[in-house]
Design a protein around this motif. Structure first.
Motif, PDB file in Angstrom:
ATOM      1  N   PRO A  44       0.845  -1.202   0.000  1.00 53.06           N
ATOM      2  CA  PRO A  44       0.000   0.000   0.000  1.00 53.06           C
ATOM      3  C   PRO A  44       0.878   1.250   0.000  1.00 53.06           C
ATOM      4  CG  PRO A  44      -0.718  -1.555   1.683  1.00 53.06           C
ATOM      5  CD  PRO A  44       0.588  -2.065   1.178  1.00 53.06           C
ATOM      6  N   ILE A  45       0.310   2.357  -0.446  1.00 54.16           N
ATOM      7  CA  ILE A  45       1.076   3.601  -0.583  1.00 54.16           C
ATOM      8  C   ILE A  45       1.731   3.993   0.733  1.00 54.16           C
ATOM      9  CG2 ILE A  45       0.903   6.086  -1.004  1.00 54.16           C
ATOM     10  CD1 ILE A  45       0.881   4.438  -3.516  1.00 54.16           C
ATOM     11  N   GLU A  46       1.026   3.902   1.836  1.00 51.79           N
ATOM     12  CA  GLU A  46       1.592   4.307   3.129  1.00 51.79           C
ATOM     13  C   GLU A  46       2.805   3.453   3.497  1.00 51.79           C
ATOM     14  OE1 GLU A  46       0.253   4.662   7.820  1.00 51.79           O
ATOM     15  OE2 GLU A  46      -1.272   4.656   6.238  1.00 51.79           O
ATOM     16  N   GLU A  47       2.736   2.147   3.207  1.00 47.17           N
ATOM     17  CA  GLU A  47       3.871   1.274   3.499  1.00 47.17           C
ATOM     18  C   GLU A  47       5.034   1.568   2.568  1.00 47.17           C
ATOM     19  OE1 GLU A  47       4.251  -0.781   6.054  1.00 47.17           O
ATOM     20  OE2 GLU A  47       2.336   0.043   6.745  1.00 47.17           O
ATOM     21  N   GLN A  48       4.745   1.923   1.331  1.00 52.55           N
ATOM     22  CA  GLN A  48       5.818   2.312   0.415  1.00 52.55           C
ATOM     23  C   GLN A  48       6.539   3.551   0.925  1.00 52.55           C
ATOM     24  OE1 GLN A  48       3.878   2.774  -3.404  1.00 52.55           O
ATOM     25  NE2 GLN A  48       4.355   0.669  -4.010  1.00 52.55           N
ATOM     26  N   VAL A  49       5.760   4.510   1.426  1.00 52.94           N
ATOM     27  CA  VAL A  49       6.364   5.743   1.964  1.00 52.94           C
ATOM     28  C   VAL A  49       7.233   5.405   3.176  1.00 52.94           C
ATOM     29  CG1 VAL A  49       5.878   7.962   3.053  1.00 52.94           C
ATOM     30  CG2 VAL A  49       4.538   7.233   1.076  1.00 52.94           C
ATOM     31  N   ARG A  50       6.762   4.516   4.040  1.00 47.68           N
ATOM     32  CA  ARG A  50       7.564   4.110   5.192  1.00 47.68           C
ATOM     33  C   ARG A  50       8.875   3.465   4.742  1.00 47.68           C
ATOM     34  NH1 ARG A  50       5.159   3.792  10.227  1.00 47.68           N
ATOM     35  NH2 ARG A  50       2.922   4.261  10.283  1.00 47.68           N
ATOM     36  N   TRP A  51       8.793   2.612   3.757  1.00 48.30           N
ATOM     37  CA  TRP A  51       9.999   1.947   3.248  1.00 48.30           C
ATOM     38  C   TRP A  51      10.993   2.975   2.721  1.00 48.30           C
ATOM     39  CZ3 TRP A  51      11.964   2.022  -1.748  1.00 48.30           C
ATOM     40  CH2 TRP A  51      13.030   1.153  -1.994  1.00 48.30           C
ATOM     41  N   TYR A  52      10.500   3.947   1.947  1.00 44.83           N
ATOM     42  CA  TYR A  52      11.397   4.966   1.389  1.00 44.83           C
ATOM     43  C   TYR A  52      11.996   5.824   2.501  1.00 44.83           C
ATOM     44  CZ  TYR A  52      12.922   9.157  -1.040  1.00 44.83           C
ATOM     45  OH  TYR A  52      13.664  10.227  -1.494  1.00 44.83           O
ATOM     46  N   GLN A  53      11.177   6.227   3.470  1.00 47.37           N
ATOM     47  CA  GLN A  53      11.685   7.047   4.574  1.00 47.37           C
ATOM     48  C   GLN A  53      12.784   6.324   5.336  1.00 47.37           C
ATOM     49  OE1 GLN A  53       7.945   7.699   6.542  1.00 47.37           O
ATOM     50  NE2 GLN A  53       7.640   9.723   5.621  1.00 47.37           N
ATOM     51  N   GLN A  54      12.625   5.035   5.514  1.00 49.29           N
ATOM     52  CA  GLN A  54      13.650   4.264   6.209  1.00 49.29           C
ATOM     53  C   GLN A  54      14.928   4.184   5.382  1.00 49.29           C
ATOM     54  OE1 GLN A  54      12.387   0.332   7.282  1.00 49.29           O
ATOM     55  NE2 GLN A  54      13.980   0.105   8.843  1.00 49.29           N
ATOM     56  N   GLN A  55      14.782   4.068   4.062  1.00 50.84           N
ATOM     57  CA  GLN A  55      15.955   3.998   3.187  1.00 50.84           C
ATOM     58  C   GLN A  55      16.753   5.299   3.199  1.00 50.84           C
ATOM     59  OE1 GLN A  55      17.016   1.280   1.312  1.00 50.84           O
ATOM     60  NE2 GLN A  55      15.429   0.113   2.389  1.00 50.84           N
ATOM     61  N   ARG A  56      16.057   6.433   3.320  1.00 46.12           N
ATOM     62  CA  ARG A  56      16.719   7.738   3.169  1.00 46.12           C
ATOM     63  C   ARG A  56      16.962   8.432   4.505  1.00 46.12           C
ATOM     64  NH1 ARG A  56      19.640   8.092  -0.109  1.00 46.12           N
ATOM     65  NH2 ARG A  56      19.376  10.249  -0.775  1.00 46.12           N
ATOM     66  N   GLY A  57      16.743   7.739   5.624  1.00 46.22           N
ATOM     67  CA  GLY A  57      17.044   8.325   6.925  1.00 46.22           C
ATOM     68  C   GLY A  57      16.076   9.398   7.362  1.00 46.22           C
ATOM     69  N   LEU A  58      14.822   9.361   6.865  1.00 49.22           N
ATOM     70  CA  LEU A  58      13.798  10.320   7.252  1.00 49.22           C
ATOM     71  C   LEU A  58      13.001   9.781   8.436  1.00 49.22           C
ATOM     72  CD1 LEU A  58      12.602  11.041   3.620  1.00 49.22           C
ATOM     73  CD2 LEU A  58      13.816  12.685   5.051  1.00 49.22           C
ATOM     74  N   THR A  59      12.177  10.635   9.013  1.00 51.53           N
ATOM     75  CA  THR A  59      11.274  10.188  10.071  1.00 51.53           C
ATOM     76  C   THR A  59      10.277   9.197   9.481  1.00 51.53           C
ATOM     77  OG1 THR A  59      11.480  12.311  11.221  1.00 51.53           O
ATOM     78  CG2 THR A  59       9.590  10.929  11.785  1.00 51.53           C
ATOM     79  N   VAL A  60      10.237   8.007  10.017  1.00 51.97           N
ATOM     80  CA  VAL A  60       9.398   6.944   9.458  1.00 51.97           C
ATOM     81  C   VAL A  60       8.009   7.046  10.070  1.00 51.97           C
ATOM     82  CG1 VAL A  60       9.151   4.456   9.119  1.00 51.97           C
ATOM     83  CG2 VAL A  60      11.432   5.480   9.196  1.00 51.97           C
ATOM     84  N   ASP A  61       7.096   7.718   9.351  1.00 52.47           N
ATOM     85  CA  ASP A  61       5.719   7.864   9.825  1.00 52.47           C
ATOM     86  C   ASP A  61       4.692   7.533   8.748  1.00 52.47           C
ATOM     87  OD1 ASP A  61       6.053  10.010   8.153  1.00 52.47           O
ATOM     88  OD2 ASP A  61       5.841  11.543   9.701  1.00 52.47           O
ATOM     89  N   GLY A  62       5.148   7.219   7.534  1.00 52.94           N
ATOM     90  CA  GLY A  62       4.223   6.879   6.464  1.00 52.94           C
ATOM     91  C   GLY A  62       3.496   8.066   5.877  1.00 52.94           C
ATOM     92  N   ILE A  63       3.866   9.276   6.282  1.00 53.90           N
ATOM     93  CA  ILE A  63       3.214  10.492   5.781  1.00 53.90           C
ATOM     94  C   ILE A  63       4.162  11.184   4.809  1.00 53.90           C
ATOM     95  CG2 ILE A  63       2.228  12.721   6.407  1.00 53.90           C
ATOM     96  CD1 ILE A  63       1.625  11.540   9.161  1.00 53.90           C
ATOM     97  N   ALA A  64       3.679  11.433   3.618  1.00 56.77           N
ATOM     98  CA  ALA A  64       4.496  12.109   2.598  1.00 56.77           C
ATOM     99  C   ALA A  64       4.408  13.610   2.816  1.00 56.77           C
ATOM    100  CB  ALA A  64       4.024  11.721   1.204  1.00 56.77           C
ATOM    101  N   GLY A  65       5.144  14.091   3.819  1.00 58.11           N
ATOM    102  CA  GLY A  65       5.173  15.520   4.107  1.00 58.11           C
ATOM    103  C   GLY A  65       6.219  16.239   3.283  1.00 58.11           C
ATOM    104  N   ALA A  66       6.488  17.481   3.689  1.00 58.07           N
ATOM    105  CA  ALA A  66       7.393  18.331   2.917  1.00 58.07           C
ATOM    106  C   ALA A  66       8.787  17.721   2.807  1.00 58.07           C
ATOM    107  CB  ALA A  66       7.470  19.718   3.549  1.00 58.07           C
TER     108      ALA A  66
END
Length: 437
Positions: free
Chosen positions: A391-413
């Protein structure tokens, strides 16, 4: 307000304990008189039981300035309205006591409002302090005889120094030649350079300066960058936004659009106001408006359009300038604003009635980009396939984890900015200096 008898009863409660720990922890909080009470002979045992003490002293001059800025920012104000002289007057009138700072500042704000003024000056503070304290403050005394004598002595000493230097520098005056002075004062000259190094560009000094004949074009190219000058190389916030929008290929007029971030939304952009360090700027990789302050609390702005090692590029109405970042950084306390390109689904429908369609648009926009990002950052074909089925939210979490971002599943700024960076969107960059195509 607790009597000595009650405090003694509290001490007895501290005897409640097991073999492992105390069953009760007691915190005593009070005015400075509490120290005197604990010092009474009959409370000696209680005083000895105190394991940690902290005394909140009055605020210092620099702390008052930060305290005012914080309280005003919480109230929603952006900018500086207390002049430097007003802060000094507030420090003298309150002696750094927070309660008095609040009362005097509140009364000064009311007085300035009644006068139609937009800045709090020293007279506002003095009038407010007289009202709060209920008495007239002592007037500033004029210069005493002792201070007059000291000023006269200082002026005489300066005149002697100037006469000595003029005498040495005049040809045929009998004094040593300039070359001889430099030769005889080699060590002193080095010391003089060290004493003024804070006011000069940082350069690496060799043991011997090169001869004039050895100056080549290569050596001129290696001349150190000039240092940043405050306030000569700073600008107002409207001018800063105009320079920032120009980097994005947009023409901004503050007279037509007073709120710059609303103008940005009309152009498919958004403002991100944040606080961080140089690493934050490099991570976002966008030209930024830096809020700068000098030692007097004066606030100005600079548009940082390039950052390479110690080379900082700033935008001014007169043109682009390059300075050392190390000379600019002491004026920057972390506040910055950047523009970022917002996806169409974020801009949405102005009426706010198409939320369902926006959700579909978000999934389409995010899904297409996540497919590209999964192909780049997935460690295997199997992982890439697994990510694409999420799902889109899980994809966002995966990407955030890859790039060292806050892992919350929210595609913020922060997440969208990093996605655009990874997908090499045609936007202005800070570290590479690339501009909009």
């Amino acid at each position: 307000n607790l009597s000595a008898e009650v405090l003694e009863q509290l001490r007895l409660l501290t005897n409640l304990e097991t073999a492992e720990k105390k069953l009760l922890q007691i915190v005593l909080l009070g005015q400075p008189e509490l120290q005197e009470i604990l010092g009474l002979p009959e409370l000696r045992q209680l005083n000895q039981r105190v394991t940690a003490r902290y005394h909140l002293d009055a605020l210092g001059r620099a702390e008052i300035e930060a305290y005012l800025r914080y309280r005003l920012s919480v109230a929603g104000l952006r900018g500086e309205i207390f002049t430097d002289r007003a802060i000094r007057a507030l420090y003298r009138a309150s002696h750094g006591v927070p309660r008095l700072i609040n009362l005097i500042s509140d009364r000064a704000l009311l007085g300035a409002y009644a006068e139609g003024e937009h800045q709090i000056t020293a007279p506002h503070i003095r009038n407010a302090a007289r009202e709060v304290n209920g008495q007239n403050l002592p007037r500033r005394a004029g210069p005493s005889r002792k201070s007059h004598a000291l000023m006269l002595a200082a002026a005489l000493l300066m005149a002697i120094i100037m006469t000595t230097w003029l005498f040495i520098g005049l040809p045929g005056s009998g004094g040593p030649e300039p070359d001889a002075v430099a030769e005889n004062q080699g060590t002193s000259l080095t010391g003089a350079i060290e004493r003024v190094e804070l006011d000069m560009p940082v350069v690496e000094l060799s043991e011997k300066l090169p001869e004039a004949s050895e100056q080549t074009s290569d050596s001129r190219e290696e001349e150190p960058l000039p240092e940043f000058e405050f306030p000569d190389q700073t600008i107002s916030l409207p001018v800063a936004f105009r320079e920032l929008f120009e980097l994005w290929g947009l023409e901004y007029r503050a007279s037509e659009s007073p709120v710059a971030c609303e103008f940005a939304e009309g152009q498919g952009l958004r403002c991100l106001q944040n606080k961080g360090a140089r690493r934050s700027l490099e991570f976002l990789d966008r030209p930024a408006i830096l809020q700068l302050r000098n030692g007097n609390g004066d606030s100005h702005y600079a548009v940082l359009s390039g950052l390479q090692d110690n080379r900082a590029t700033i935008e001014l109405p007169s043109g682009r300038r390059e300075v050392t970042f190390s000379s600019l950084e002491p004026y920057w306390f972390g506040e910055f604003t950047v523009l970022w390109e917002a996806p169409g689904y974020i801009l949405g429908d102005a009426s706010g009635s198409a939320q369902g369609n926006e959700r579909v648009a978000e999934q389409i926009w995010m899904g297409s980009r996540m497919m590209e990002l999964a192909s780049r950052y997935a460690e295997s074909r199997q992982e890439e396939s697994r990510v694409n089925r999420m799902p889109i939210e899980e994809q966002v979490r995966w990407y955030q984890q890859q790039r060292g971002l806050t892992v919350d599943g929210i595609a913020g700024a922060m997440t969208i900015i990093q996605m655009n960076n990874d997908l090499e969107s045609a936007v202005p960059r800070l570290t590479s200096g690339r501009m909009v195509n």
